[in-house]
Design an enzyme around this catalytic site. Structure first.
Site, PDB file in Angstrom:
ATOM      1  CG  ASP A 234      -4.999  -4.599   2.860  1.00  0.00           C
ATOM      2  OD1 ASP A 234      -4.670  -5.274   1.918  1.00  0.00           O
ATOM      3  OD2 ASP A 234      -4.468  -4.207   3.863  1.00  0.00           O
TER       4      ASP A 234
ATOM      5  CB  SER B 230      -0.874   0.047   1.097  1.00  0.00           C
ATOM      6  OG  SER B 230      -1.984  -1.142   1.150  1.00  0.00           O
TER       7      SER B 230
ATOM      8  CG  ASP C 284      -4.216   0.028  -1.724  1.00  0.00           C
ATOM      9  OD1 ASP C 284      -5.118  -0.645  -2.058  1.00  0.00           O
ATOM     10  OD2 ASP C 284      -3.781   0.332  -0.607  1.00  0.00           O
TER      11      ASP C 284
HETATM   12 MG    MG Z   1      -4.385   1.581   3.733  1.00  0.00          MG
HETATM   13 ZN    ZN Z   2      -2.546  -4.892   2.907  1.00  0.00          ZN
END
Ligand code: MG
Ligand code: ZN
Length: 349
Positions: free
Chosen positions: A244, A73, A286
């Site tokens: 995430d 990230s 991302d």
């Molecule tokens: Mg992040």
């Molecule tokens: Zn991650």
């Protein structure tokens, strides 16, 4: 002093310019780890609906970093924020070791009001990509110091401890003279200050299912009310940080609840952008996390079944959704660094 004086000159240039033409506001929304399968699963689990269906253009972003096909990230945040690919783990510094200005900083120099919102700590890699220049994303205390010396006007996220209990003994909250630090949604709503810091948690915020509050959609709504009452254009980055983390945990329910909160925040942003007419909204990720596959479920019952292929990130391209002025720039397939270039184009007179 010199830096401040040049900012002052830019402000004069900007003020005379703004009399003739309106600058485009930008709201960049990053779902960390939000690949196409996270979106698909979240949509099917939510009555087959997502706010993303209302966007005007869709593109695909190549997320690899300067040294790895699978990015982290920090490198991908830096790519989108500054237009430069870099090594995994690095924030705001390119692969030639040169610190680069972020889109937030470009906007700030043009007189924009700037804001960062995250459901992680504010010193975590994604939000930090927009203000920090450090070789390692784990340098939380250095990142906190850089935020304290930056001019982000509004920031909301966890991580207060990195500002007040530090190895150098400094209390950055006391040093950040221009800021009002609010401690609740009510205080935030009432605040009339130009510069506001809102630490939602001392450390990393918990998951939504473990009671993280306030919800991102409320934070977004109040932030937009405040920002739109200012007499300047604005740049705002909003991160759904824990899509995430749910995917790293290979925990589909965790991921789904985080995606759905992010989706509610997107809905608030879209409502604002539709009324405002001068706001470019970009929603992207991302990178993908977990190598998630959607392998079963039931659309009418809102049930999804998924399997993960990794505890880490994956290298697949991620979608980019855009709405509003200049949104057409974001269709097609391009490098993640082009997201910076396109935003820069959108704000350049
Ligand atoms: Mg992040
Ligand atoms: Zn991650």
């Amino acid at each position: 002093m010199r830096l401040k004086f040049s900012h002052f000159l830019l402000l004069i240039v900007f003020s005379s310019y703004s009399q003739n033409q309106k600058h485009t506001n930008i709201i960049l929304m990053i779902g960390d780890g939000m690949g196409l399968t996270q979106i698909s699963s979240g949509m099917y689990a939510n009555n087959n609906a997502t706010a993303l269906e209302e966007f005007e253009f869709v593109g695909l972003s190549k997320t690899y970093s300067s040294d790895q096909i699978v990015t982290d990230s920090a490198a991908s945040g830096t790519a989108m924020a500054t237009g430069y690919k870099t090594l995994n783990g690095v924030l705001g510094i390119d692969s030639q070791n040169i610190p680069q200005m972020s889109i937030l900083e470009h906007c700030n120099a043009m007189g924009y009001y700037t804001a960062l919102l995250a459901t992680s700590s504010i010193v975590h890699a994604t939000p930090a990509s927009f203000y920090a220049k450090v070789p390692a994303r784990s340098q939380y205390q250095d990142i906190a110091l850089q935020l304290s010396e930056h001019n982000v006007d509004l920031f909301i996220g966890g991580g207060k401890k990195h500002f007040e209990s530090r190895e150098d003994g400094r209390n950055l909250l006391k040093e950040m003279k221009g800021y009002e630090f609010v401690t609740s949604l009510k205080e935030f709503e009432k605040s009339m200050s130009d510069k506001i810091g809102y630490f939602t948690y001392s450390d990393e915020p918990p998951t939504l299912t473990n009671g993280r509050s306030p919800g991102l959609e409320s934070l977004v709504e109040i932030s937009l009310q405040k920002i739109s009452s200012k007499n300047s254009p604005f740049f705002m980055m909003i991160e759904g940080s824990q899509i995430d983390w749910g995917s790293h945990d290979n925990n589909l329910d965790y991921m789904l609840s985080e995606f759905q909160e992010f989706d509610r925040a997107i809905k608030k942003v879209l409502e604002f952008a539709k009324k405002d007419g001068n706001t470019l909204v970009i929603v992207t990720a991302d990178h993908e996390t977990g190598g998630l596959s959607l392998i079963g479920g039931n659309v009418s019952k809102g049930r999804v079944k998924g399997t993960f292929s990794t505890k880490g990130h994956s290298g697949t391209m991620v979608p980019v959704f855009s709405y509003g002025p200049h949104s057409n720039l974001f269709s097609g397939i391009y490098e993640n660094t082009a997201i910076f270039d396109k935003m820069k184009q959108a704000v350049t007179p």
